[in-house]
Motif scaffolding. Structure first.
Motif, short mmCIF file in Angstrom:
data_model
loop_
_atom_site.label_atom_id
_atom_site.label_comp_id
_atom_site.label_asym_id
_atom_site.label_seq_id
_atom_site.Cartn_x
_atom_site.Cartn_y
_atom_site.Cartn_z
N THR A 176 -3.87 -4.17 6.42
CA THR A 176 -3.47 -2.99 7.17
C THR A 176 -2.57 -3.40 8.34
O THR A 176 -2.93 -4.27 9.13
CB THR A 176 -4.70 -2.23 7.71
N GLN B 280 -0.65 -14.43 -0.28
CA GLN B 280 -0.18 -13.23 0.40
C GLN B 280 0.15 -13.53 1.86
O GLN B 280 1.12 -12.99 2.41
CB GLN B 280 -1.24 -12.13 0.30
N GLN C 20 0.25 -0.77 4.48
CA GLN C 20 -0.68 -1.72 3.88
C GLN C 20 0.10 -2.83 3.20
O GLN C 20 0.81 -2.60 2.21
CB GLN C 20 -1.56 -1.00 2.84
N PHE C 21 0.02 -4.03 3.75
CA PHE C 21 0.67 -5.19 3.15
C PHE C 21 -0.21 -5.73 2.02
O PHE C 21 -1.45 -5.73 2.17
CB PHE C 21 0.88 -6.27 4.22
N PRO C 22 0.35 -6.15 0.89
CA PRO C 22 1.75 -6.34 0.59
C PRO C 22 2.45 -5.15 -0.07
O PRO C 22 3.65 -5.24 -0.34
CB PRO C 22 1.74 -7.53 -0.36
N ALA C 23 1.72 -4.06 -0.35
CA ALA C 23 2.38 -2.90 -0.96
C ALA C 23 3.50 -2.39 -0.07
O ALA C 23 4.57 -2.00 -0.55
CB ALA C 23 1.35 -1.80 -1.22
N ASP C 24 3.28 -2.39 1.24
CA ASP C 24 4.31 -2.05 2.21
C ASP C 24 4.82 -3.34 2.84
O ASP C 24 4.02 -4.14 3.36
CB ASP C 24 3.75 -1.14 3.31
N THR C 25 6.10 -3.56 2.81
CA THR C 25 6.65 -4.76 3.42
C THR C 25 6.71 -4.61 4.93
O THR C 25 6.78 -3.49 5.47
CB THR C 25 8.06 -5.06 2.90
#
Length: 464
Positions: free
Chosen positions: A375, A168, A388-393
Motif C-alpha cells: 500500500t 518486488q 497498491q504496489f506492484p499493481a500501481d507503479t
C-alpha cells in the motif's frame, strides 16, 4: 607538465546529481560524519564525474576544458583548478586527503546536532525536490511483525501478514531510483524478523541509497550487524524507553530486550555507525528522560524524545492511555534543547508566528511510504491509501494521483484554531489527528495540551 592527480572517494560517500532547467545540483553525503554537501552548476558536474569514475580525472578534465577558460596553458590551468577544488572536497569529507588519512568520525552527538534546523541542509534539499516534484524520500515498512509487544504501539492488533517479496522490493527500489530517489528509510514492525533483511540491505547498497534504519536491534546476529556496518547507513535509530532495564522491558513486554538492544548499539558505535536513541515518552517513563539522555551521551549516540503517543493506524485508541498528561512533566520536557525533542519524528521548531497561507503539512511533497503489503501512502503518519504496489507503479502514483492536488490546496487557514495564542508552539500532524478522530484539519485535545505546555516552558526559559 603536471601529471593528473589521483583522487580517492571516501568510504561512506553517497551522491546523486539532479539536472533541472533552472539549476544543476549534486548532493553528497558522507555518512560517517553526517556531513552533507550541495554543489551547483559546474561544481556539481565536476564532482559528479569524479564520483562516477571513482576518482579518475580524465572525464573531469575534459569537462572543465570544454566549459572553462584557463589561460595560455589550459591543461595546467585546469589541473590547478581541479586540485584546489579537490582540497575543498577533502575538507567536506568527500575525498581522502593527500596522506591517505581517514576523516574523523565527527561530533559524538551528530544526530542531535544535525536535528538543529540551522545546521541541517536537508530542509533546503527537501524544498528543491518538492519544487521539482522529485520522489526523493521513500520509507519502506518492511513488515508489521515484531518480537516486542510495546504497550504504546500504533500498529493494528491484527496486522495483515502479507509482505512484499524480495523481488518486488527490488522492483520498488528500481522505480524509486528512476524517479530520483536517494533517501531510503527501512522500518517495521521490526525489520529484524524478516529473514531476508540482509538481502534488502544488499539492494539498498546496490542502488546507492542513503539509508536510515529503525530497529529495536534485538534480533541481529554479529553477522547482520557487520552487514549494517558495511552499508554505512546514514543512521540507525533504536528506541530505549528508559535507562532502567526493568522499566524498558516492561514497555516492550520482552524480557532482556534492553540488554540486547544495548549490546547492539555498542557494537555499531564502536564501528563508527551513527546511532540515534529515540525515546517516546509515556506517563510512567517520562520522569526519567534525563537518565536516557545521559545514557545516550555516554554511548556517543544522538538522543531524541517524543511526547506524541498516537492512536493506532486503524483508529484504535488504546495507546492514548500511555500519554503524559501531567502539565508539569510536559513543561519539564520542553525545557530541553529543542533539537532533542521531536513530534512524530520531526525535530521541534518554533515558528515565527501564524502564516495561515502555509501548507497544512508536507506529506507527499518529496516522499512516499510503502506498507508491507505494498500500500502506497503519502507518509508514515497517514493511513490514506494512494495505490497498491506492484499493481500501481510508483511513477503512476507520483505523477497522477489526485491526492497531491487536493492536499496542496489545504493550508493552515483550514485549521479552525489557526489564530490561537499558542500557534507558534503548535506542532501539527494531520495524520495523527485523522487516526484519532477522523479529521485532517481538527487538532486533537492532546495536541493543544502540548502546545500550551511548550508555550509555558518557553516563557519560563525566557524569564529565567
Amino acid at each position: 607538465m603536471k601529471e593528473p592527480t589521483t583522487f580517492s572517494i571516501n568510504s561512506g560517500v553517497f551522491s546523486r546529481i539532479y539536472r533541472w532547467p533552472d539549476r544543476t545540483v549534486s548532493i553528497a553525503y558522507h555518512t560517517p560524519t553526517r556531513s552533507v554537501s550541495t554543489l551547483e552548476g559546474d561544481s556539481a558536474e565536476v564532482w559528479w564525474r569524479l564520483f562516477e569514475s571513482g576518482g579518475a580525472t580524465d572525464s573531469v578534465l575534459d569537462y572543465m576544458l570544454a566549459h572553462g577558460e584557463f589561460g595560455a596553458d589550459p591543461q595546467s590551468g585546469a589541473r590547478e583548478t581541479l586540485d584546489a577544488f579537490a582540497q575543498h572536497l577533502e575538507e567536506s569529507n568527500l575525498l581522502r586527503g593527500p596522506r591517505n588519512q581517514a576523516p574523523s568520525c565527527g561530533p559524538t552527538n551528530a544526530v542531535a546536532d544535525l536535528a538543529s534546523p540551522e545546521r541541517n541542509p536537508d530542509q533546503k534539499i527537501g524544498q528543491w525536490m518538492a519544487d521539482h516534484h522529485v520522489l526523493y524520500n521513500l520509507t519502506l515498512e518492511t513488515t508489521y511483525r515484531c518480537n516486542e509487544r510495546c504497550v504504546h504501539c500504533y500498529l493494528p492488533e491484527q496486522a495483515d501478514p502479507q509482505e512484499l517479496t524480495l523481488d518486488q522490493i527490488d522492483r520498488l527500489f528500481s522505480e524509486f531510483h528512476a524517479l530520483g530517489g536517494f533517501h531510503l528509510g527501512l522500518t517495521g514492525g521490526e525489520v529484524g524478523v524478516r529473514k531476508d533483511f540482509g538481502d534488502i540491505l544488499d539492494l539498498a547498497k546496490r542502488y546507492g541509497f542513503v539509508t536510515g534504519i529503525l530497529s529495536n536491534l534485538t534480533r541481529f546476529s554479529d553477522e547482520m550487524l557487520a552487514k549494517i556496518i558495511d552499508l554505512r547507513p546514514k543512521s540507525v535509530s533504536c528506541s530505549l524507553y528508559s535507562a532502567r532495564p526493568e522499566l524498558h522491558d516492561a514497555v516492550t513486554r520482552l524480557q532482556g530486550s534492553f540488554d540486547r538492544s544495548l549490546r547492539a548499539i555498542q557494537t555499531l558505535r564502536e564501528a563508527g555507525v551513527t546511532v540515534a536513541i529515540k525515546t517516546p515518552l509515556m506517563k510512567h517513563t517520562a520522569a526519567g528522560w534525563r537518565e536516557v539522555e545521559a545514557l545516550a551521551d555516554r554511548l556517543g549516540c544522538g538522543f531524541q524524545m517524543d511526547l506524541n503517543i498516537t492512536a493506532k493506524n486503524d483508529g484504535g485508541l488504546s495507546p492514548l492511555a500511555q500519554r503524559v498528561e501531567d502539565a508539569e512533566t510536559a513543561e519539564d520536557v520542553f525545557s530541553a534543547p529543542l533539537y532533542r525533542i521531536t513530534l512524530m519524528n520531526e525535530p521541534l521548531q518554533a515558528g515565527a508566528g501564524p502564516d495561515l497561507s502555509a501548507r497544512l503539512c508536507g506529506a507527499g511533497a518529496a516522499g512516499l511510504t510503502v506498507s508491507p503489503d505494498g500500500t502506497i501512502r503519502p507518509c508514515i503518519g497517514m493511513s490514506e491509501p494512494l495505490g497498491q504496489f506492484p499493481a500501481d507503479t510508483l511513477a503512476r502514483i507520483w505523477h497522477e494521483s489526485p491526492f497531491f492536488e487536493r492536499w496542496t490546496q489545504l493550508s493552515l487557514a483550514d485549521v479552525p484554531c489557526g489564530r490561537c495564542a499558542d500557534f507558534r508552539t503548535c506542532s501539527r500532524c494531520p495524520g495523527a489527528w485523522h487516526a484519532e478522530h477522523g479529521s485532517y484539519t481538527r487538532p486533537t485535545d492532546y495536541n493543544c495540551f502540548l502546545a500550551r505546555a511548550w508555550s509555558r516552558a518557553s516563557r519560563a526559559v525566557a524569564t529565567s
